[in-house]
Design a protein around this motif. Structure first.
Motif, PDB file in Angstrom:
ATOM      1  N   LEU A   1       0.709  -1.097  -0.077  1.00  0.00           N
ATOM      2  CA  LEU A   1      -0.003  -0.028  -0.012  1.00  0.00           C
ATOM      3  C   LEU A   1       0.829   1.342  -0.005  1.00  0.00           C
ATOM      4  CD1 LEU A   1      -2.802  -1.133   2.549  1.00  0.00           C
ATOM      5  CD2 LEU A   1      -2.989  -1.101  -0.213  1.00  0.00           C
ATOM      6  N   GLN A   2       1.898   1.065   0.584  1.00  0.00           N
ATOM      7  CA  GLN A   2       2.968   2.446   0.737  1.00  0.00           C
ATOM      8  C   GLN A   2       3.506   2.522  -0.947  1.00  0.00           C
ATOM      9  OE1 GLN A   2       5.189   1.403   4.482  1.00  0.00           O
ATOM     10  NE2 GLN A   2       5.158   3.710   4.477  1.00  0.00           N
ATOM     11  N   ILE A   3       4.065   1.437  -1.342  1.00  0.00           N
ATOM     12  CA  ILE A   3       4.751   1.449  -2.336  1.00  0.00           C
ATOM     13  C   ILE A   3       4.028   1.601  -3.801  1.00  0.00           C
ATOM     14  CG2 ILE A   3       6.481   0.416  -3.951  1.00  0.00           C
ATOM     15  CD1 ILE A   3       7.539  -1.143  -1.152  1.00  0.00           C
ATOM     16  N   ARG A   4       2.798   0.953  -3.844  1.00  0.00           N
ATOM     17  CA  ARG A   4       2.115   0.798  -5.032  1.00  0.00           C
ATOM     18  C   ARG A   4       1.061   1.570  -4.919  1.00  0.00           C
ATOM     19  NH1 ARG A   4       2.959  -5.191  -7.557  1.00  0.00           N
ATOM     20  NH2 ARG A   4       1.829  -3.949  -9.160  1.00  0.00           N
ATOM     21  N   GLY A   5       0.410   2.282  -3.701  1.00  0.00           N
ATOM     22  CA  GLY A   5      -0.787   2.779  -3.593  1.00  0.00           C
ATOM     23  C   GLY A   5      -1.888   2.166  -3.222  1.00  0.00           C
ATOM     24  N   PRO A   6      -2.849   2.761  -3.257  1.00  0.00           N
ATOM     25  CA  PRO A   6      -4.429   1.922  -2.630  1.00  0.00           C
ATOM     26  C   PRO A   6      -4.637   0.638  -3.630  1.00  0.00           C
ATOM     27  CG  PRO A   6      -4.797   4.323  -2.851  1.00  0.00           C
ATOM     28  CD  PRO A   6      -3.277   4.159  -3.657  1.00  0.00           C
ATOM     29  N   ALA A   7      -5.396  -0.322  -2.908  1.00  0.00           N
ATOM     30  CA  ALA A   7      -5.491  -1.486  -3.508  1.00  0.00           C
ATOM     31  C   ALA A   7      -6.743  -2.110  -2.874  1.00  0.00           C
ATOM     32  CB  ALA A   7      -4.355  -2.362  -3.507  1.00  0.00           C
ATOM     33  N   THR A   8      -7.454  -3.322  -3.289  1.00  0.00           N
ATOM     34  CA  THR A   8      -8.431  -4.025  -3.016  1.00  0.00           C
ATOM     35  C   THR A   8      -7.888  -5.320  -2.566  1.00  0.00           C
ATOM     36  OG1 THR A   8      -8.960  -5.082  -4.964  1.00  0.00           O
ATOM     37  CG2 THR A   8     -10.096  -3.076  -4.555  1.00  0.00           C
ATOM     38  N   ALA A   9      -8.720  -5.972  -1.567  1.00  0.00           N
ATOM     39  CA  ALA A   9      -7.936  -7.307  -0.948  1.00  0.00           C
ATOM     40  C   ALA A   9      -7.738  -8.241  -2.374  1.00  0.00           C
ATOM     41  CB  ALA A   9      -9.022  -7.960  -0.258  1.00  0.00           C
TER      42      ALA A   9
ATOM     43  N   PRO B   1     -10.902   7.185   0.130  1.00  0.00           N
ATOM     44  CA  PRO B   1     -12.049   8.146  -0.162  1.00  0.00           C
ATOM     45  C   PRO B   1     -12.215   8.370  -1.797  1.00  0.00           C
ATOM     46  CG  PRO B   1     -10.253   9.812   0.847  1.00  0.00           C
ATOM     47  CD  PRO B   1      -9.885   7.959   0.879  1.00  0.00           C
ATOM     48  N   GLU B   2     -11.289   8.237  -2.551  1.00  0.00           N
ATOM     49  CA  GLU B   2     -11.244   8.684  -4.020  1.00  0.00           C
ATOM     50  C   GLU B   2     -11.931   7.320  -4.616  1.00  0.00           C
ATOM     51  OE1 GLU B   2     -10.369  11.140  -5.438  1.00  0.00           O
ATOM     52  OE2 GLU B   2      -9.657  12.251  -3.331  1.00  0.00           O
ATOM     53  N   ARG B   3     -12.026   6.129  -4.020  1.00  0.00           N
ATOM     54  CA  ARG B   3     -12.761   5.099  -4.809  1.00  0.00           C
ATOM     55  C   ARG B   3     -13.615   4.217  -3.916  1.00  0.00           C
ATOM     56  NH1 ARG B   3      -7.077   5.122  -5.686  1.00  0.00           N
ATOM     57  NH2 ARG B   3      -6.294   4.945  -7.694  1.00  0.00           N
ATOM     58  N   SER B   4     -14.743   5.126  -3.183  1.00  0.00           N
ATOM     59  CA  SER B   4     -15.675   4.685  -2.381  1.00  0.00           C
ATOM     60  C   SER B   4     -16.993   4.235  -3.361  1.00  0.00           C
ATOM     61  CB  SER B   4     -15.973   5.400  -1.337  1.00  0.00           C
ATOM     62  OG  SER B   4     -16.370   6.757  -1.870  1.00  0.00           O
ATOM     63  N   GLY B   5     -17.764   3.505  -2.848  1.00  0.00           N
ATOM     64  CA  GLY B   5     -18.855   3.159  -3.456  1.00  0.00           C
ATOM     65  C   GLY B   5     -18.977   1.928  -4.282  1.00  0.00           C
ATOM     66  N   GLY B   6     -17.835   1.338  -4.365  1.00  0.00           N
ATOM     67  CA  GLY B   6     -17.814   0.104  -5.626  1.00  0.00           C
ATOM     68  C   GLY B   6     -17.936  -1.219  -4.805  1.00  0.00           C
ATOM     69  N   ARG B   7     -17.971  -2.118  -5.731  1.00  0.00           N
ATOM     70  CA  ARG B   7     -18.293  -3.438  -5.016  1.00  0.00           C
ATOM     71  C   ARG B   7     -17.285  -3.919  -4.297  1.00  0.00           C
ATOM     72  NH1 ARG B   7     -19.533  -7.619  -9.912  1.00  0.00           N
ATOM     73  NH2 ARG B   7     -19.814  -9.052  -7.892  1.00  0.00           N
ATOM     74  N   GLU B   8     -15.914  -3.314  -4.081  1.00  0.00           N
ATOM     75  CA  GLU B   8     -14.910  -4.060  -3.425  1.00  0.00           C
ATOM     76  C   GLU B   8     -14.376  -2.514  -2.678  1.00  0.00           C
ATOM     77  OE1 GLU B   8     -12.005  -7.498  -3.426  1.00  0.00           O
ATOM     78  OE2 GLU B   8     -12.115  -6.720  -5.598  1.00  0.00           O
TER      79      GLU B   8
ATOM     80  N   PRO C   1      -2.237   8.107   5.654  1.00  0.00           N
ATOM     81  CA  PRO C   1      -1.482   9.394   5.067  1.00  0.00           C
ATOM     82  C   PRO C   1      -0.657   9.680   6.192  1.00  0.00           C
ATOM     83  CG  PRO C   1      -3.833   9.405   4.686  1.00  0.00           C
ATOM     84  CD  PRO C   1      -3.582   8.459   5.527  1.00  0.00           C
ATOM     85  N   ALA C   2      -0.890   9.798   7.470  1.00  0.00           N
ATOM     86  CA  ALA C   2       0.153  10.466   8.520  1.00  0.00           C
ATOM     87  C   ALA C   2       1.162   9.331   8.809  1.00  0.00           C
ATOM     88  CB  ALA C   2      -0.725  10.983   9.667  1.00  0.00           C
ATOM     89  N   GLY C   3       0.934   8.252   8.443  1.00  0.00           N
ATOM     90  CA  GLY C   3       1.969   7.273   8.943  1.00  0.00           C
ATOM     91  C   GLY C   3       1.790   6.772  10.318  1.00  0.00           C
TER      92      GLY C   3
ATOM     93  N   GLY D   1      -0.808   8.609  -2.283  1.00  0.00           N
ATOM     94  CA  GLY D   1      -2.022   8.020  -3.122  1.00  0.00           C
ATOM     95  C   GLY D   1      -1.814   7.945  -4.585  1.00  0.00           C
ATOM     96  N   ARG D   2      -0.467   8.124  -4.983  1.00  0.00           N
ATOM     97  CA  ARG D   2      -0.411   8.227  -6.449  1.00  0.00           C
ATOM     98  C   ARG D   2      -0.447   6.671  -6.964  1.00  0.00           C
ATOM     99  NH1 ARG D   2       4.434  12.391  -8.273  1.00  0.00           N
ATOM    100  NH2 ARG D   2       3.038  14.274  -8.069  1.00  0.00           N
ATOM    101  N   THR D   3      -0.668   6.405  -8.224  1.00  0.00           N
ATOM    102  CA  THR D   3      -0.670   5.234  -8.697  1.00  0.00           C
ATOM    103  C   THR D   3      -0.034   5.133 -10.114  1.00  0.00           C
ATOM    104  OG1 THR D   3      -2.818   5.301  -9.795  1.00  0.00           O
ATOM    105  CG2 THR D   3      -3.007   4.516  -7.589  1.00  0.00           C
TER     106      THR D   3
END
Length: 218
Positions: free
Chosen positions: A38-46, A77-84, A91-93, A182-184
């Motif tokens: 999550l730190q290196i590659r950004g947000p993800a799903t399970a 918060p940028e990817r809320s509302g989806g199936r996963e 962010p603050a670590g 949060g960059r991808t």
């Protein structure tokens, strides 16, 4: 007299102070790997994390919930509302008193597991150094060779001054890195994962506290 309530946004900008219970919740090899992803590659799903780490989505989903429970990650918060659910690194670590936790009877084992896992950062730094030596003409290496670097500063401080300095430094780093979080790969294709390592420790060489210069070393 009533105190002014804290601004939730300001609370979110503070690093999580890792203590006994949270430490034990983090001290699992897969959870540490998930945090790295999550730190290196950004947000993800399970599901994405399961594919990357060679684990089932059920397993990564369970460990994500545990990391969320202890405050290490949060919903993106940028990817809320989806199936996963999409997860991102807090962010603050976070920060912890490694030496203190290693000495504590109830936290020693968990702190040791975590310290051994995150010792891999030295290996990543050494891997980069080898790339510079072995493949100096590689375009990808050459692109970064003059940018990457390290520095060393020697000063005299008391433990109290060093603690205050370390906290101020980490606060500055977190604030300065905020625009890049949060960059991808998809939204910033020209950006590479960058790792910043900081160490603050007493240089005991030649002092009475130097274990290599004590009676046992003679």
């Amino acid at each position: 007299m009533s105190e002014t309530p804290e601004d939730p946004n300001e609370v979110d900008r503070r690093p999580l102070e890792v203590e006994g219970e949270a430490l034990r919740g983090l001290a699992h090899p897969l959870r540490a790997r998930i945090l790295d992803e999550l730190q290196i590659r950004g947000p993800a799903t399970a599901t994405l994390l399961g594919e990357r780490l060679g684990e089932s989505s059920g397993s990564t989903s369970y460990h994500l919930r545990q990391l969320f429970r202890y405050g290490f990650i949060e919903n993106d918060p940028e990817r809320s509302g989806g199936r996963e659910r999409w997860w991102r690194f807090r962010p603050a670590g976070w920060r912890m008193r490694g030496g203190e936790l290693l000495r504590g009877p109830s936290t020693r084992a968990a702190a040791g597991i975590l310290a051994r896992y995150y010792g891999g950062r030295r290996e990543r730094l050494e891997r980069w150094s080898r790339l510079v030596d072995e493949r100096p003409d590689d375009p990808g290496v050459r692109r970064w060779a003059e940018v990457a670097g390290d520095s060393v500063a020697h000063v005299r401080m008391t433990p109290e001054e060093a603690e205050e300095f370390g906290r101020d430094l980490q606060d500055f780093i977190r604030e300065r890195l905020r625009p890049f979080q949060g960059r991808t790969v998809e939204d910033h294709p020209g950006a590479e994962p960058v790792e910043l390592q900081t160490d603050l420790f007493p240089n005991l060489t030649g002092t009475d506290a130097d274990p290599e210069d004590g009676p046992s070393a003679r």
